[in-house]
Design a protein around this motif. Sequence first.
Motif, PDB file in Angstrom:
ATOM      1  N   TRP A 123      -2.385   2.295 -12.654  1.00 28.14           N
ATOM      2  CA  TRP A 123      -3.080   2.997 -13.763  1.00 28.14           C
ATOM      3  C   TRP A 123      -2.798   4.433 -13.708  1.00 28.14           C
ATOM      4  CZ3 TRP A 123      -5.749   1.524 -18.086  1.00 28.14           C
ATOM      5  CH2 TRP A 123      -6.554   2.375 -18.960  1.00 28.14           C
ATOM      6  N   ASP A 124      -2.695   4.934 -12.392  1.00 27.07           N
ATOM      7  CA  ASP A 124      -2.726   6.563 -12.375  1.00 27.07           C
ATOM      8  C   ASP A 124      -0.990   6.614 -12.688  1.00 27.07           C
ATOM      9  OD1 ASP A 124      -5.169   6.409 -11.480  1.00 27.07           O
ATOM     10  OD2 ASP A 124      -4.472   6.894  -9.252  1.00 27.07           O
ATOM     11  N   SER A 125      -0.160   5.550 -12.479  1.00 27.74           N
ATOM     12  CA  SER A 125       1.473   5.963 -12.436  1.00 27.74           C
ATOM     13  C   SER A 125       1.722   5.553 -13.948  1.00 27.74           C
ATOM     14  CB  SER A 125       1.972   4.796 -11.331  1.00 27.74           C
ATOM     15  OG  SER A 125       1.549   5.267 -10.046  1.00 27.74           O
ATOM     16  N   GLY A 126       0.913   5.246 -14.653  1.00 29.73           N
ATOM     17  CA  GLY A 126       1.443   4.798 -15.885  1.00 29.73           C
ATOM     18  C   GLY A 126       0.999   3.544 -16.750  1.00 29.73           C
ATOM     19  N   ALA A 127       0.492   2.667 -15.994  1.00 28.80           N
ATOM     20  CA  ALA A 127      -0.140   1.402 -16.604  1.00 28.80           C
ATOM     21  C   ALA A 127      -1.470   1.828 -17.473  1.00 28.80           C
ATOM     22  CB  ALA A 127      -0.497   0.437 -15.491  1.00 28.80           C
ATOM     23  N   SER A 128      -1.661   2.797 -17.689  1.00 29.22           N
ATOM     24  CA  SER A 128      -2.748   3.232 -18.662  1.00 29.22           C
ATOM     25  C   SER A 128      -2.121   3.172 -19.970  1.00 29.22           C
ATOM     26  CB  SER A 128      -3.210   4.712 -18.162  1.00 29.22           C
ATOM     27  OG  SER A 128      -1.938   5.614 -18.397  1.00 29.22           O
ATOM     28  N   ALA A 129      -0.886   3.352 -20.201  1.00 32.16           N
ATOM     29  CA  ALA A 129      -0.107   3.195 -21.672  1.00 32.16           C
ATOM     30  C   ALA A 129       0.350   1.852 -21.883  1.00 32.16           C
ATOM     31  CB  ALA A 129       1.042   4.241 -21.373  1.00 32.16           C
ATOM     32  N   TRP A 130       0.135   0.762 -20.987  1.00 26.98           N
ATOM     33  CA  TRP A 130       0.649  -0.579 -20.986  1.00 26.98           C
ATOM     34  C   TRP A 130      -0.433  -1.154 -22.090  1.00 26.98           C
ATOM     35  CZ3 TRP A 130       1.595  -2.562 -15.363  1.00 26.98           C
ATOM     36  CH2 TRP A 130       2.586  -1.879 -15.161  1.00 26.98           C
ATOM     37  N   THR A 131       0.379  -2.304 -22.700  1.00 30.50           N
ATOM     38  CA  THR A 131      -0.782  -2.955 -23.330  1.00 30.50           C
ATOM     39  C   THR A 131      -1.503  -3.913 -22.439  1.00 30.50           C
ATOM     40  OG1 THR A 131       1.037  -4.786 -23.224  1.00 30.50           O
ATOM     41  CG2 THR A 131       1.331  -3.361 -25.227  1.00 30.50           C
ATOM     42  N   PRO A 132      -2.696  -4.588 -22.975  1.00 33.73           N
ATOM     43  CA  PRO A 132      -3.430  -5.409 -22.306  1.00 33.73           C
ATOM     44  C   PRO A 132      -2.595  -6.704 -21.539  1.00 33.73           C
ATOM     45  CG  PRO A 132      -4.630  -4.750 -24.244  1.00 33.73           C
ATOM     46  CD  PRO A 132      -3.120  -4.383 -24.373  1.00 33.73           C
ATOM     47  N   ALA A 133      -1.784  -7.223 -22.317  1.00 36.43           N
ATOM     48  CA  ALA A 133      -0.718  -8.183 -21.946  1.00 36.43           C
ATOM     49  C   ALA A 133       0.037  -7.885 -20.890  1.00 36.43           C
ATOM     50  CB  ALA A 133      -0.088  -8.840 -23.248  1.00 36.43           C
ATOM     51  N   ARG A 134       0.732  -6.647 -20.750  1.00 34.37           N
ATOM     52  CA  ARG A 134       1.254  -6.348 -19.774  1.00 34.37           C
ATOM     53  C   ARG A 134       0.476  -6.107 -18.646  1.00 34.37           C
ATOM     54  NH1 ARG A 134       6.629  -4.804 -18.611  1.00 34.37           N
ATOM     55  NH2 ARG A 134       6.864  -3.177 -16.931  1.00 34.37           N
ATOM     56  N   ARG A 135      -0.586  -5.564 -18.732  1.00 39.56           N
ATOM     57  CA  ARG A 135      -1.414  -5.424 -17.299  1.00 39.56           C
ATOM     58  C   ARG A 135      -1.957  -6.651 -16.803  1.00 39.56           C
ATOM     59  NH1 ARG A 135      -3.319  -0.608 -20.617  1.00 39.56           N
ATOM     60  NH2 ARG A 135      -5.030  -1.506 -21.394  1.00 39.56           N
ATOM     61  N   GLU A 136      -2.138  -7.570 -17.814  1.00 40.38           N
ATOM     62  CA  GLU A 136      -2.591  -8.938 -17.288  1.00 40.38           C
ATOM     63  C   GLU A 136      -1.435  -9.579 -16.399  1.00 40.38           C
ATOM     64  OE1 GLU A 136      -3.946 -13.325 -18.703  1.00 40.38           O
ATOM     65  OE2 GLU A 136      -4.027 -11.722 -20.083  1.00 40.38           O
ATOM     66  N   ALA A 137      -0.417  -9.442 -16.900  1.00 46.95           N
ATOM     67  CA  ALA A 137       0.941 -10.006 -16.217  1.00 46.95           C
ATOM     68  C   ALA A 137       1.195  -9.271 -14.828  1.00 46.95           C
ATOM     69  CB  ALA A 137       2.124  -9.740 -17.100  1.00 46.95           C
ATOM     70  N   TYR A 138       0.882  -7.842 -14.880  1.00 48.62           N
ATOM     71  CA  TYR A 138       0.900  -6.989 -13.510  1.00 48.62           C
ATOM     72  C   TYR A 138      -0.042  -7.661 -12.641  1.00 48.62           C
ATOM     73  CZ  TYR A 138       0.934  -3.328  -9.936  1.00 48.62           C
ATOM     74  OH  TYR A 138       0.704  -2.466  -8.934  1.00 48.62           O
ATOM     75  N   ALA A 139      -1.176  -7.871 -13.010  1.00 50.54           N
ATOM     76  CA  ALA A 139      -2.527  -8.113 -12.146  1.00 50.54           C
ATOM     77  C   ALA A 139      -2.470  -9.637 -11.478  1.00 50.54           C
ATOM     78  CB  ALA A 139      -3.709  -8.018 -12.841  1.00 50.54           C
ATOM     79  N   ASN A 140      -1.398 -10.331 -12.200  1.00 51.57           N
ATOM     80  CA  ASN A 140      -1.136 -11.837 -11.879  1.00 51.57           C
ATOM     81  C   ASN A 140       0.064 -12.265 -11.473  1.00 51.57           C
ATOM     82  OD1 ASN A 140      -4.165 -13.061 -12.630  1.00 51.57           O
ATOM     83  ND2 ASN A 140      -3.564 -11.773 -14.085  1.00 51.57           N
ATOM     84  N   ASP A 141       0.603 -11.330 -10.841  1.00 50.17           N
ATOM     85  CA  ASP A 141       2.411 -11.306 -10.695  1.00 50.17           C
ATOM     86  C   ASP A 141       2.586 -12.124  -9.763  1.00 50.17           C
ATOM     87  OD1 ASP A 141       5.081 -11.151 -10.996  1.00 50.17           O
ATOM     88  OD2 ASP A 141       5.017  -9.123 -10.158  1.00 50.17           O
ATOM     89  N   GLN A 142       3.176 -13.506  -9.852  1.00 52.92           N
ATOM     90  CA  GLN A 142       3.645 -14.353  -8.786  1.00 52.92           C
ATOM     91  C   GLN A 142       5.188 -14.482  -8.809  1.00 52.92           C
ATOM     92  OE1 GLN A 142       1.049 -17.853  -7.512  1.00 52.92           O
ATOM     93  NE2 GLN A 142       0.134 -17.449  -9.199  1.00 52.92           N
ATOM     94  N   GLY A 143       5.576 -13.805  -9.749  1.00 49.09           N
ATOM     95  CA  GLY A 143       7.360 -13.707  -9.886  1.00 49.09           C
ATOM     96  C   GLY A 143       8.164 -13.003  -8.899  1.00 49.09           C
ATOM     97  N   ALA A 144       7.443 -12.352  -8.132  1.00 50.99           N
ATOM     98  CA  ALA A 144       7.930 -11.535  -7.032  1.00 50.99           C
ATOM     99  C   ALA A 144       6.875 -11.601  -5.825  1.00 50.99           C
ATOM    100  CB  ALA A 144       8.356 -10.031  -7.179  1.00 50.99           C
ATOM    101  N   ALA A 145       7.580 -12.051  -4.551  1.00 55.24           N
ATOM    102  CA  ALA A 145       6.914 -12.324  -3.190  1.00 55.24           C
ATOM    103  C   ALA A 145       6.225 -11.143  -2.978  1.00 55.24           C
ATOM    104  CB  ALA A 145       7.813 -12.714  -2.279  1.00 55.24           C
ATOM    105  N   ALA A 146       6.496  -9.865  -3.122  1.00 54.98           N
ATOM    106  CA  ALA A 146       6.011  -8.663  -2.762  1.00 54.98           C
ATOM    107  C   ALA A 146       4.861  -8.244  -3.431  1.00 54.98           C
ATOM    108  CB  ALA A 146       7.228  -7.349  -2.876  1.00 54.98           C
ATOM    109  N   SER A 147       4.582  -8.758  -4.777  1.00 55.17           N
ATOM    110  CA  SER A 147       3.562  -8.142  -5.639  1.00 55.17           C
ATOM    111  C   SER A 147       2.016  -8.453  -5.149  1.00 55.17           C
ATOM    112  CB  SER A 147       3.619  -8.829  -6.957  1.00 55.17           C
ATOM    113  OG  SER A 147       4.936  -8.332  -7.611  1.00 55.17           O
ATOM    114  N   LEU A 148       1.777  -9.527  -4.653  1.00 53.38           N
ATOM    115  CA  LEU A 148       0.440  -9.937  -4.109  1.00 53.38           C
ATOM    116  C   LEU A 148       0.702 -10.597  -2.795  1.00 53.38           C
ATOM    117  CD1 LEU A 148      -0.463 -12.094  -7.393  1.00 53.38           C
ATOM    118  CD2 LEU A 148      -1.396  -9.725  -6.786  1.00 53.38           C
ATOM    119  N   ILE A 149      -0.412 -10.270  -1.816  1.00 58.26           N
ATOM    120  CA  ILE A 149      -0.489 -10.571  -0.478  1.00 58.26           C
ATOM    121  C   ILE A 149      -1.877 -11.086  -0.196  1.00 58.26           C
ATOM    122  CG2 ILE A 149      -0.358  -8.242   0.288  1.00 58.26           C
ATOM    123  CD1 ILE A 149       1.117  -9.033   2.760  1.00 58.26           C
ATOM    124  N   ALA A 150      -1.976 -12.221   0.763  1.00 50.28           N
ATOM    125  CA  ALA A 150      -3.300 -12.646   1.069  1.00 50.28           C
ATOM    126  C   ALA A 150      -3.522 -11.981   2.262  1.00 50.28           C
ATOM    127  CB  ALA A 150      -3.503 -14.241   1.185  1.00 50.28           C
TER     128      ALA A 150
END
Length: 219
Positions: A123-150
Amino acid sequence: MPAAATPAGHPLAVPPSLAATAPAPAAAEDVPLFQALEWLDGAPESRDGYSREKFKHWNKGLDPTDGCDTRREVILSEAKLAPEVGARCALSGGRWFSEYDQVWVTSASSLDVDHMVPLAEAWDSGASAWTPARREAYANDQGAAASLIAVSGSSNRSKSDKDPADWLPTDAYRCEYASAWTATKLRWQLPADPAERDALTRLAEACPDTTVAYEQVPL
């Protein structure tokens, strides 16, 4: 880059002195960390208006029919010993390795699924200007191994919403962490503030063999 399209005077507008030395390609693989950092735009940050609720998570994941949300899908994908999956994706047993603190975890309920670049930092870096759909895609991104980690819940709480200038994992994972952080920023075309860039540069100096791979999510 998003900042290039930001109107003059916007709090996240990128001054020419902070612009990347070269535009980031849409995708790259096995790029030295130093080179990848040259593709990151610089920008000041603003948390005005932020709340976690503005990033819809967790959604139904990659398979909406399996009863597992994104969080559980990530936990399943990262298991070193697969757990049993019960009704409504209840998980029992299993074994995981928490990279942040280098500990083994034997209960899915003790795990957090962390956003490599935290939602607040995005958000600080620019996601504040994104659409809700893009923010949802970011928050649930399984398209890259680096995005989410257990990781262990305690290590995730320690990290919180900090960037590499304020928090780093244990030494054994720092090079991979710098790579994953940079890859995520480039994937989502997010800039870095000066302190963050300085911290990543120091990590690049300490990790000369570390490389970065990413594929941009189109704006």
